[in-house]
Design an enzyme around this catalytic site. Structure first.
Site, mmCIF file in Angstrom:
data_model
loop_
_atom_site.group_PDB
_atom_site.id
_atom_site.type_symbol
_atom_site.label_atom_id
_atom_site.label_comp_id
_atom_site.label_asym_id
_atom_site.label_seq_id
_atom_site.Cartn_x
_atom_site.Cartn_y
_atom_site.Cartn_z
ATOM 1 N N ALA A 1 0.821 -1.214 0.000
ATOM 2 C CA ALA A 1 0.000 0.000 0.000
ATOM 3 C C ALA A 1 0.852 1.259 0.000
ATOM 4 O O ALA A 1 0.378 2.331 -0.358
ATOM 5 C CB ALA A 1 -0.906 0.001 1.223
ATOM 6 N N LYS A 2 2.091 1.144 0.436
ATOM 7 C CA LYS A 2 3.032 2.275 0.499
ATOM 8 C C LYS A 2 2.401 3.490 1.158
ATOM 9 O O LYS A 2 2.537 4.611 0.693
ATOM 10 C CB LYS A 2 3.579 2.588 -0.903
ATOM 11 C CG LYS A 2 4.297 1.386 -1.546
ATOM 12 C CD LYS A 2 4.997 1.727 -2.845
ATOM 13 C CE LYS A 2 5.742 0.544 -3.440
ATOM 14 N NZ LYS A 2 4.860 -0.538 -3.969
ATOM 15 N N ARG A 3 1.701 3.260 2.265
ATOM 16 C CA ARG A 3 1.081 4.349 2.988
ATOM 17 C C ARG A 3 2.112 5.085 3.842
ATOM 18 O O ARG A 3 3.213 4.578 4.080
ATOM 19 C CB ARG A 3 -0.058 3.816 3.875
ATOM 20 C CG ARG A 3 -1.202 3.149 3.103
ATOM 21 C CD ARG A 3 -1.921 4.113 2.194
ATOM 22 N NE ARG A 3 -3.150 3.553 1.630
ATOM 23 C CZ ARG A 3 -3.277 3.087 0.383
ATOM 24 N NH1 ARG A 3 -2.251 3.085 -0.440
ATOM 25 N NH2 ARG A 3 -4.438 2.632 -0.051
ATOM 26 N N ASP B 1 4.197 5.375 -5.811
ATOM 27 C CA ASP B 1 4.576 4.015 -6.209
ATOM 28 C C ASP B 1 5.286 4.131 -7.557
ATOM 29 O O ASP B 1 5.443 5.221 -8.095
ATOM 30 C CB ASP B 1 3.318 3.135 -6.292
ATOM 31 C CG ASP B 1 3.629 1.662 -6.037
ATOM 32 O OD1 ASP B 1 4.540 1.129 -6.680
ATOM 33 O OD2 ASP B 1 2.944 1.048 -5.201
#
Lengths: 271, 271
Positions: free
Chosen positions: A92-94, B96
């Site tokens: 999710a690369k939050r 991303d």
């Protein structure tokens, strides 16, 4: 799942493969589009075909989010379908301030029951620590394999002499144990794993970029493996889109098996 | 919305206020919980109450995502309810690799029709440029106001002598014009806006942290305003949770009006 349990799975399967479920309705076989939930149906068949050869699954959340509310349903069903023995990663690369990161932790660790989530480090400590819940893992972006990964991650810190990505890795280890913290490290520059292992000898590394992004499995194992393996190598497109015909699951199985066999050799060589 | 159009709105309203819709079911007035969609009902009443005093709305996506599919419905309805004259910000802090950022762009700019999205810069160019769609804005995290913001953003680059956040701002300007690119800059350290304006004199800045996070509006205007204002100052909790009684919308209106009046004075002073 503890680090020890993950290592046991790796030894049992002779595999440190993670299959990336970057499932795109425009790329899946057209015969699936008549299913009620084509995304889930695709993932289900991919999981059935590859589960014996991998230890982890990693859906990239963007692919599900881009489909709106029904995408979240497909994601939830996919997560529930994964075997519990497999380490699940919400890619999710939050990353946000503390009270907001708590919300993301709730989304991925309570509403859904992922084992881990990928997190961006730019906002520092309070963007990472809210995810450190009991039995859960944070996987922090460190040295990514994309072109833009070179824009900032290899800036040299005047004070420490380290690359930015190394300082990110050092700092994060002040906040989390090796049973809670992995790092994302790209495979396209295998030698740079030496710089990674210098500052994080004991952490597991999630290594995307083998296959479609041109990474090199041999190099990753040579420079990155530690005494508990310490590697999860991800392949997405190279497996799930190896065929877009009726045989997609069989072809995916063969691709996963090929990688698993190569990994078995590498585990024997370096462990 | 172009930069010129945004500036026109600011002059017309005598306000550079952005209202943060960080809507949490545990914090909204309990009488709303009997509504079919309490989150949307709360947002609707907040929007009705504050639209005259602000030029922008910023839902933090984490709050909606944490509610599962129904949260995305509330978000969509909220976005559709915002007046078109108001600049809408998806505070998503996504980031991303290229093909995945394309998916996020699709989610927020096509499925939903936000004017802008906040983006984390750690992965570099290909995490930012997919969002540069016609008429849309990218708002890149630069110098954030949270405690962890000091962990990496003020690392000094050995080669350039700049802070990391300054190099982030310089690089991003190679990729996007001032009609496409804003930066997130915290308000808790107003003087540091001098370091920001040194490298980004013409970009709009999104400044959260006034109110609950302790930021200082006077200082922000003094050090951050440029000849086209160049500021969107966000307040979330200080407005939307100023009361949790039946009067919440009226109290929110008063808080927004107070900030607007202070902003009118500052615009007169510095513009």
């Amino acid at each position: 799942m503890t680090k020890k349990e993950l290592f046991e799975e790796i030894k049992k399967k002779e595999s440190f493969l993670c299959v990336g479920l970057d499932t795109d309705p425009n790329k899946i076989p057209t015969h699936l589009l008549k299913e009620e939930d084509p995304i889930f149906e695709f993932n289900k068949q991919i999981i059935d075909a590859t589960a014996d050869y991998c230890v982890s699954y990693k859906p990239n959340i963007a692919f599900y989010e881009s489909l709106g509310p029904k995408g979240w349903d497909s994601l939830q069903k996919t997560l529930e379908y994964m075997p519990k023995s497999h380490f699940s990663i919400a890619d999710a690369k939050r990353g946000d301030i503390g009270n907001t990161s708590n919300m993301y932790a709730k989304a991925f660790f309570e509403n859904m029951d992922f084992d881990s989530i990928t997190v961006a480090p730019y906002m520092g400590e309070d963007s990472v620590t809210p995810f450190l819940m009991d039995g859960k893992w944070v996987i922090v972006l460190a040295h990514t394999s994309n072109k833009g990964g070179l824009d900032f991650q290899r800036i040299v810190n005047q004070e420490t002499g380290n690359y930015l990505f190394q300082d990110v890795m050092i700092k994060n280890q002040e906040w989390a144990t090796t049973d809670q913290l992995m790092f994302v490290v790209g495979a396209t520059r295998a030698e740079s794993l030496l710089d990674v292992r210098k500052v994080a000898p004991d952490n597991f590394l999630l290594v995307p970029g083998v296959g479609a992004q041109g990474g090199d499995l041999q190099g990753v194992a040579k420079y990155g493996m530690n005494k508990e393996c310490g590697l999860l190598v991800n392949s997405s497109r190279g497996i799930i889109y190896a065929s877009n015909g009726n045989d997609f699951a069989d072809v995916a199985k063969n691709e996963a098996k090929k990688l698993q066999q190569e990994m078995a050799t590498l585990l024997e060589k370096y462990l």
